[in-house]
Design a protein around this motif. Structure first.
Motif, PDB file in Angstrom:
ATOM      1  N   UNK A 133      -0.496  -3.492   5.369  1.00 17.66           N
ATOM      2  CA  UNK A 133       0.415  -2.714   4.478  1.00 17.66           C
ATOM      3  C   UNK A 133      -0.082  -3.119   3.070  1.00 17.66           C
ATOM      4  N   UNK A 154       6.990  -2.355  -1.244  1.00 16.95           N
ATOM      5  CA  UNK A 154       5.774  -2.059  -1.918  1.00 16.95           C
ATOM      6  C   UNK A 154       5.251  -0.752  -1.364  1.00 16.95           C
ATOM      7  N   UNK A 155       5.277  -0.602  -0.051  1.00 13.89           N
ATOM      8  CA  UNK A 155       4.472   0.763   0.225  1.00 13.89           C
ATOM      9  C   UNK A 155       5.412   2.000  -0.133  1.00 13.89           C
ATOM     10  N   UNK A 181       2.207   1.335 -10.008  1.00 12.96           N
ATOM     11  CA  UNK A 181       1.730   1.063  -8.609  1.00 12.96           C
ATOM     12  C   UNK A 181       1.322  -0.351  -8.613  1.00 12.96           C
ATOM     13  N   UNK A 197      -2.871  -0.366   2.908  1.00 11.77           N
ATOM     14  CA  UNK A 197      -2.484   1.081   2.813  1.00 11.77           C
ATOM     15  C   UNK A 197      -1.935   1.468   1.278  1.00 11.77           C
ATOM     16  N   UNK A 198      -1.171   0.254   0.748  1.00  5.83           N
ATOM     17  CA  UNK A 198      -0.532   0.686  -0.651  1.00  5.83           C
ATOM     18  C   UNK A 198      -1.391   0.625  -1.498  1.00  5.83           C
ATOM     19  N   UNK A 217       0.863   4.144   8.815  1.00  6.76           N
ATOM     20  CA  UNK A 217       1.666   2.933   8.428  1.00  6.76           C
ATOM     21  C   UNK A 217       3.120   2.880   9.351  1.00  6.76           C
ATOM     22  N   UNK A 271      -3.532   8.011  -6.071  1.00  7.39           N
ATOM     23  CA  UNK A 271      -2.530   8.253  -7.187  1.00  7.39           C
ATOM     24  C   UNK A 271      -3.411   8.455  -8.542  1.00  7.39           C
ATOM     25  N   UNK A 292       4.343   2.797  -3.847  1.00  5.90           N
ATOM     26  CA  UNK A 292       3.264   3.400  -3.926  1.00  5.90           C
ATOM     27  C   UNK A 292       3.441   4.918  -3.647  1.00  5.90           C
ATOM     28  N   UNK A 293       4.175   5.241  -2.532  1.00  4.22           N
ATOM     29  CA  UNK A 293       4.282   6.560  -2.297  1.00  4.22           C
ATOM     30  C   UNK A 293       4.939   7.154  -3.550  1.00  4.22           C
ATOM     31  N   UNK A 331      -1.946  11.200   1.630  1.00  2.00           N
ATOM     32  CA  UNK A 331      -0.849  10.237   1.477  1.00  2.00           C
ATOM     33  C   UNK A 331       0.079  10.192   2.685  1.00  2.00           C
ATOM     34  N   UNK A 379      -3.103   4.028  -1.412  1.00  2.00           N
ATOM     35  CA  UNK A 379      -2.318   5.279  -1.880  1.00  2.00           C
ATOM     36  C   UNK A 379      -2.033   5.167  -3.656  1.00  2.00           C
ATOM     37  N   UNK A 380      -2.406   3.784  -3.909  1.00  2.00           N
ATOM     38  CA  UNK A 380      -2.385   3.843  -5.731  1.00  2.00           C
ATOM     39  C   UNK A 380      -3.738   4.514  -5.947  1.00  2.00           C
ATOM     40  N   UNK A 423       5.153   6.383  -6.788  1.00  2.00           N
ATOM     41  CA  UNK A 423       4.327   6.656  -7.846  1.00  2.00           C
ATOM     42  C   UNK A 423       3.327   7.976  -7.789  1.00  2.00           C
TER      43      UNK A 423
END
Lengths: 466, 58
Positions: free
Chosen positions: B29, A81-82, A279, B32-33, B10, B40, A85-86, B3, B36-37, A88
């Motif tokens: 986790x 998942x992480x 994402x 952080x995910x 992480x 984005x 995300x990077x 990012x 980042x989204x 996208x």
């Protein structure tokens, strides 16, 4: 009382009929080979999200991830998942420059684009070699993953090769008839089905275990190491996770089925909204697989992968839900594999420099040949879904620096990067065949190669800039 | 850059070593995910503003 097999036949027939309907609808609008290969190239946000997500998430997600997190713990979240995300975030940036580079001409595939960027035909041939070598096993393991699962669900009914041929045949019929547009519509159905199925199973698991908090309390009593990295087996080390993140980060750059989807979006505005949506979709798909995996760690700690998946996905579910899960698995395998086969067909179209109004027969023949090679590989490959998928991501990721350098540069970048990437590919293959060390300077070979090629691409860029 | 910073956090030894019932590794986790989204979404908006001239033909 209707049995699971009867439910499967009813739902399966309805599902195949819908796929064929999509195929028939889109077949009428195919006027030339670009319509067939690129589906008209005006995809909006919602359809773009579903086709990208359904192509990205495969049986690797639905079968592989629950088992992966059952064995390695919650660190599986960081692994996938992480990293997604990077990925996208990269789509925003890479998608812009890729679309700019392609311009208004019909997209002939990444191989032809690289030949154009480098003014060297070897760049395209090297890229296609890497894609063929590493996508074929990826298609194969998806077909095999579902076939093995079905054999354990219906023992003494149809053998592995029978299910495998069935999956490939259905996939070929609707994609060869309706082209990429049919695949994109089918993806929308398949992505929705995948999401529904995975959450039904996850909710049932949570219900069974007594809720969200109880799930982790019980996992802690089984093995505390499952609740942190690197997990009980020590696999999820920072090095493994960083190398995985880099490999997954490169998927839209190096895997043609996804780079094609960045090009055929209606405009950049639709692309950036699609990236953000993917994402969120990734979170929604991966979280339930972790729940199913944790449930497996409690109740299926010592059993084999097949027993765990058969138990949690079929035996514990109502017959109708179990049949829906099987169709969901079919969907997950087909939605990724058909796009990969199709993308390889488009790469060949670019390499052969076929024109827009040329006959579709050679492309259809090439797609058929790729499907047969994937089918043969599926009958011979091993059962480690997640690690084989990761091998595929890493193998194609080695082409990432060469592609990024070609697309971001305004002028041809010489032969150095093509040469270094081919050496990197040879070392990676040798390392996986145990003909080369698994580590270089105490770094995993795949991580070292990615970092080294990335550094070389940067140096190459600045040398040519001056 | 932000990012990269998220990725560095992480993978740092502090993290790679309960909230809403989840163990630290999982909730951190997920956090952080999500971050980042969201970056984005913001990044896409800023990027298309910066490149608005080039995007006229897109």
């Amino acid at each position: 009382m209707i049995s699971m097999l009867n439910y499967l036949l009813i739902i399966g027939t309805a599902y195949i009929l819908v796929l064929m309907f999509f195929s028939w609808r889109t077949k009428k609008n195919i006027k030339n080979s670009t319509d067939f290969m690129l589906g008209g190239s005006k995809i909006g946000v919602a359809i773009g999200l579903m086709t990208f997500a359904a192509t990205l998430f495969s049986t690797f997600t639905l079968l592989g991830m629950p088992d992966f997190s059952r064995v390695h713990g919650v660190g599986a979240w960081i692994f996938l998942a992480f990293s997604d995300a990077v990925m996208v975030f990269l789509i925003l940036w890479f998608g812009f420059y890729l679309r700019k580079r392609v311009g208004n001409s019909p997209y002939q595939g990444m191989s032809a684009l690289l030949q154009n960027c480098y003014q060297n035909r070897l760049a395209g041939y090297l890229y296609f070699t890497a894609v063929f070598l590493f996508l074929t096993p990826y298609i194969a393991i998806q077909i095999r993953g579902v076939a093995i699962f079905l054999v354990s669900a219906f023992p003494n009914f149809i053998p592995v090769w029978g299910w495998s041929i069935g999956i490939v045949l259905i996939m070929l019929i609707y994609s060869e008839l309706g082209g990429l547009k049919a695949i994109i519509y089918a993806d929308s159905l398949q992505g929705t089905l995948l999401l529904i199925v995975v959450w039904i199973v996850a909710f049932n698991c949570l219900n069974e275990v007594g809720g969200w908090s109880a799930l982790f309390d019980k996992v802690a009593s089984v093995d505390k190491k499952l609740l942190s990295t690197p997990g009980p087996t020590g696999l999820l080390s920072p090095q493994f996770l960083i190398a995985s993140a880099l490999a997954i980060l490169m998927i839209p750059v190096t895997q043609p089925q996804l780079s094609t989807r960045l090009v055929i979006m209606k405009n950049y505005n639709a692309l950036k909204k699609m990236a953000t949506s993917v994402g969120f979709f990734a979170i929604l798909v991966i979280l339930p697989t972790i729940i199913i995996g944790m449930y497996g760690a409690i109740f299926y700690a010592e059993v084999s992968t097949a027993e765990f998946l058969g138990g949690v996905l079929l035996n514990e579910q109502h017959e109708m839900i179990a049949a829906l899960i099987i169709i969901g698995l079919f969907a997950a395998a087909m939605s990724t594999s058909d796009s990969q086969l199709f993308a390889m067909g488009n790469e060949i179209k670019g390499l052969l420099r076929l024109e827009e109004n040329d006959n579709l027969r050679p492309i259809r023949l090439v797609i058929l040949l790729f499907a047969i090679s994937a089918l043969i590989f599926s009958l011979l490959s091993s059962d480690e879904l997640v690690l084989l998928a990761r091998l595929s991501f890493s193998g194609t990721a080695l082409m990432g620096p060469m592609i990024l350098l070609g697309i971001f540069s305004q002028k041809p970048q010489g032969f150095t990067m093509i040469f270094l990437s081919s050496i990197g590919l040879l070392i990676f293959i040798s390392s996986n065949l145990n003909l080369f060390p698994k580590e270089i300077f105490s770094l995993r070979t795949d991580l070292f190669l990615m970092l080294f090629l990335g550094f070389c691409a940067l140096v190459n860029y600045y040398l040519y800039k001056e | 850059m932000v990012v990269f910073l998220c990725a560095a956090i992480q993978f740092s030894p502090l993290v790679m070593n309960y909230f809403l019932g989840m163990p630290f590794t999982l909730w951190f986790g997920i956090l952080i995910t999500l971050l980042i989204i969201i970056l984005t979404a913001i990044g896409g908006y800023v990027f298309s503003r910066l490149k608005s001239e080039e995007l006229k033909d897109d």
